[in-house]
Design a protein around this motif. Sequence first.
Motif, PDB file in Angstrom:
ATOM      1  N   LYS A  47      48.207   1.047  63.452  1.00  0.00           N
ATOM      2  CA  LYS A  47      48.588   0.012  64.424  1.00  0.00           C
ATOM      3  C   LYS A  47      49.812  -0.751  63.935  1.00  0.00           C
ATOM      4  O   LYS A  47      50.002  -0.955  62.746  1.00  0.00           O
ATOM      5  N   ASP A  48      50.625  -1.181  64.893  1.00  0.00           N
ATOM      6  CA  ASP A  48      51.780  -2.014  64.584  1.00  0.00           C
ATOM      7  C   ASP A  48      51.392  -3.481  64.719  1.00  0.00           C
ATOM      8  O   ASP A  48      50.568  -3.839  65.574  1.00  0.00           O
ATOM      9  N   MET A  49      51.977  -4.300  63.874  1.00  0.00           N
ATOM     10  CA  MET A  49      51.759  -5.740  63.968  1.00  0.00           C
ATOM     11  C   MET A  49      53.005  -6.462  63.474  1.00  0.00           C
ATOM     12  O   MET A  49      53.935  -5.841  62.964  1.00  0.00           O
ATOM     13  N   MET A  50      52.996  -7.764  63.604  1.00  0.00           N
ATOM     14  CA  MET A  50      54.116  -8.591  63.175  1.00  0.00           C
ATOM     15  C   MET A  50      54.293  -8.512  61.659  1.00  0.00           C
ATOM     16  O   MET A  50      53.387  -8.086  60.938  1.00  0.00           O
ATOM     17  N   ASN A  51      55.473  -8.914  61.190  1.00  0.00           N
ATOM     18  CA  ASN A  51      55.692  -9.069  59.756  1.00  0.00           C
ATOM     19  C   ASN A  51      54.733 -10.142  59.250  1.00  0.00           C
ATOM     20  O   ASN A  51      54.693 -11.253  59.803  1.00  0.00           O
ATOM     21  N   TYR A  52      53.965  -9.812  58.222  1.00  0.00           N
ATOM     22  CA  TYR A  52      52.941 -10.726  57.730  1.00  0.00           C
ATOM     23  C   TYR A  52      52.656 -10.389  56.269  1.00  0.00           C
ATOM     24  O   TYR A  52      52.258  -9.264  55.958  1.00  0.00           O
ATOM     25  N   VAL A  53      52.876 -11.366  55.399  1.00  0.00           N
ATOM     26  CA  VAL A  53      52.636 -11.175  53.968  1.00  0.00           C
ATOM     27  C   VAL A  53      51.681 -12.244  53.474  1.00  0.00           C
ATOM     28  O   VAL A  53      51.804 -13.415  53.834  1.00  0.00           O
ATOM     29  N   ILE A  54      50.726 -11.824  52.649  1.00  0.00           N
ATOM     30  CA  ILE A  54      49.828 -12.752  51.969  1.00  0.00           C
ATOM     31  C   ILE A  54      50.219 -12.764  50.496  1.00  0.00           C
ATOM     32  O   ILE A  54      50.248 -11.705  49.851  1.00  0.00           O
ATOM     33  N   LEU A  55      50.527 -13.956  49.984  1.00  0.00           N
ATOM     34  CA  LEU A  55      50.859 -14.123  48.571  1.00  0.00           C
ATOM     35  C   LEU A  55      49.690 -14.813  47.882  1.00  0.00           C
ATOM     36  O   LEU A  55      49.248 -15.879  48.326  1.00  0.00           O
ATOM     37  N   GLY A  56      49.194 -14.215  46.832  1.00  0.00           N
ATOM     38  CA  GLY A  56      48.125 -14.823  46.042  1.00  0.00           C
ATOM     39  C   GLY A  56      48.757 -15.617  44.913  1.00  0.00           C
ATOM     40  O   GLY A  56      49.160 -15.053  43.898  1.00  0.00           O
ATOM     41  N   ALA A  57      48.868 -16.929  45.099  1.00  0.00           N
ATOM     42  CA  ALA A  57      49.551 -17.793  44.132  1.00  0.00           C
ATOM     43  C   ALA A  57      48.550 -18.398  43.156  1.00  0.00           C
ATOM     44  O   ALA A  57      47.442 -18.777  43.538  1.00  0.00           O
TER      45      ALA A  57
END
Length: 127
Positions: A47-57
């Motif tokens: 599936k295609d989706m928006m640009n989305y990044v999760i950063l674990g800080a």
Amino acid sequence: MDLDITKEVAYSFAEAVEKVKEALKGVGFGILVEIDMKDTIKKKIGKDMMNYVILGACNPTYAYEVLNIDPEVGLLLPCNVIVYEKSDGSVVVSSIDPLKALPSNDEKLSKIAEEVADKLKKAIDVL
């Protein structure tokens, strides 16, 4: 959800991700993990989706302190910071707000949550 510290930023998605990493580093956080959700979703379910990044800080000093007070706080670690691009092209940065995510009667935990929230707010405010 009201568990967040959020700001719409005037950067492209890729710029925003790099700026967020720099801002977090500036307040003592390193990135333990970076998850590209767009890429992961495409690979896993096609599936295609928006640009989305999760950063674990993570700030190791604070992590050490809270885990020694209450190991269950590890459920909230690392502090997640997300960067995503809305359909109109605008970019949003959002972080978990430890004060809202970790309501505690423990004075030490509350103080650390306040300090971490302050640092995360500072990082997002400079964007």
